[in-house]
Design a protein around this motif. Sequence first.
Motif, PDB file in Angstrom:
ATOM      1  N   VAL A 132       0.859  -1.174   0.000  1.00  0.00           N
ATOM      2  CA  VAL A 132       0.000   0.000   0.000  1.00  0.00           C
ATOM      3  C   VAL A 132       0.900   1.231   0.000  1.00  0.00           C
ATOM      4  CG1 VAL A 132      -1.784   1.288   1.232  1.00  0.00           C
ATOM      5  CG2 VAL A 132      -1.847  -1.204   1.226  1.00  0.00           C
ATOM      6  N   LYS A 133       0.745   2.039  -1.025  1.00  0.00           N
ATOM      7  CA  LYS A 133       1.543   3.252  -1.189  1.00  0.00           C
ATOM      8  C   LYS A 133       0.882   4.402  -0.432  1.00  0.00           C
ATOM      9  CE  LYS A 133       2.889   6.260  -4.972  1.00  0.00           C
ATOM     10  NZ  LYS A 133       2.839   6.411  -6.431  1.00  0.00           N
ATOM     11  N   VAL A 134       1.699   5.219   0.229  1.00  0.00           N
ATOM     12  CA  VAL A 134       1.211   6.355   1.007  1.00  0.00           C
ATOM     13  C   VAL A 134       1.640   7.643   0.308  1.00  0.00           C
ATOM     14  CG1 VAL A 134       1.216   7.501   3.249  1.00  0.00           C
ATOM     15  CG2 VAL A 134       1.548   5.023   3.119  1.00  0.00           C
ATOM     16  N   VAL A 135       0.691   8.569   0.093  1.00  0.00           N
ATOM     17  CA  VAL A 135       0.997   9.844  -0.546  1.00  0.00           C
ATOM     18  C   VAL A 135       0.458  10.961   0.337  1.00  0.00           C
ATOM     19  CG1 VAL A 135       0.669  11.287  -2.591  1.00  0.00           C
ATOM     20  CG2 VAL A 135       0.848   8.817  -2.845  1.00  0.00           C
TER      21      VAL A 135
ATOM     22  N   SER B 267       2.394  16.446  -2.317  1.00  0.00           N
ATOM     23  CA  SER B 267       2.526  15.742  -3.579  1.00  0.00           C
ATOM     24  C   SER B 267       1.176  15.646  -4.286  1.00  0.00           C
ATOM     25  CB  SER B 267       3.076  14.344  -3.321  1.00  0.00           C
ATOM     26  OG  SER B 267       3.215  13.645  -4.511  1.00  0.00           O
ATOM     27  N   ARG B 268       1.251  15.462  -5.581  1.00  0.00           N
ATOM     28  CA  ARG B 268       0.050  15.281  -6.382  1.00  0.00           C
ATOM     29  C   ARG B 268      -0.246  13.789  -6.475  1.00  0.00           C
ATOM     30  NH1 ARG B 268      -0.097  16.942 -12.561  1.00  0.00           N
ATOM     31  NH2 ARG B 268      -1.796  15.553 -13.021  1.00  0.00           N
ATOM     32  N   PHE B 269      -1.506  13.448  -6.345  1.00  0.00           N
ATOM     33  CA  PHE B 269      -1.916  12.047  -6.365  1.00  0.00           C
ATOM     34  C   PHE B 269      -2.660  11.752  -7.658  1.00  0.00           C
ATOM     35  CE2 PHE B 269      -5.248   8.860  -5.229  1.00  0.00           C
ATOM     36  CZ  PHE B 269      -4.394   7.774  -5.132  1.00  0.00           C
TER      37      PHE B 269
ATOM     38  N   PHE C 155      -3.944   6.574   0.265  1.00  0.00           N
ATOM     39  CA  PHE C 155      -3.386   5.233   0.323  1.00  0.00           C
ATOM     40  C   PHE C 155      -3.893   4.476  -0.896  1.00  0.00           C
ATOM     41  CE2 PHE C 155      -3.413   6.729   4.625  1.00  0.00           C
ATOM     42  CZ  PHE C 155      -2.289   6.184   5.208  1.00  0.00           C
ATOM     43  N   GLU C 156      -2.970   3.857  -1.639  1.00  0.00           N
ATOM     44  CA  GLU C 156      -3.357   3.104  -2.824  1.00  0.00           C
ATOM     45  C   GLU C 156      -2.588   1.796  -2.872  1.00  0.00           C
ATOM     46  OE1 GLU C 156      -4.298   4.370  -7.246  1.00  0.00           O
ATOM     47  OE2 GLU C 156      -2.152   4.466  -6.830  1.00  0.00           O
ATOM     48  N   THR C 157      -3.309   0.729  -3.181  1.00  0.00           N
ATOM     49  CA  THR C 157      -2.654  -0.564  -3.281  1.00  0.00           C
ATOM     50  C   THR C 157      -1.736  -0.604  -4.491  1.00  0.00           C
ATOM     51  OG1 THR C 157      -4.487  -1.470  -4.561  1.00  0.00           O
ATOM     52  CG2 THR C 157      -4.562  -1.787  -2.168  1.00  0.00           C
TER      53      THR C 157
END
Length: 97
Positions: free
Chosen positions: A28-31, A36-38, A58-60
């Motif tokens: 799971v990526k954390v931004v 930052s731009r998501f 949060f994105e898998t």
Amino acid sequence: MSNYLISIPKTDTPQGEIIHDPKSKLKVKVVDLLKSRFIPSRGEKRFFVTTDGETLAFETKGYKKHRELLILHMIAWYCLYLGLIEAQIHSNWPLAV
């Protein structure tokens, strides 16, 4: 409570950390949305966390029908790791931040 691993990038870019579950191999990526731009990726699950002045996405990475409960557990664990006790998890982009 399960333990997860966190990988921290060596660069100073605001692209965040990645939470790893050693058992399921889910990542799971954390931004940090303030730094930052998501840009959402197709086919991945995403959640958002809001707390006092912070908004995180949060994105898998490599989602393959993992249970959403596992993803939410990883997010809650990460929030506790950061000390964000009153964090709220949203399934959609929070309009009023």
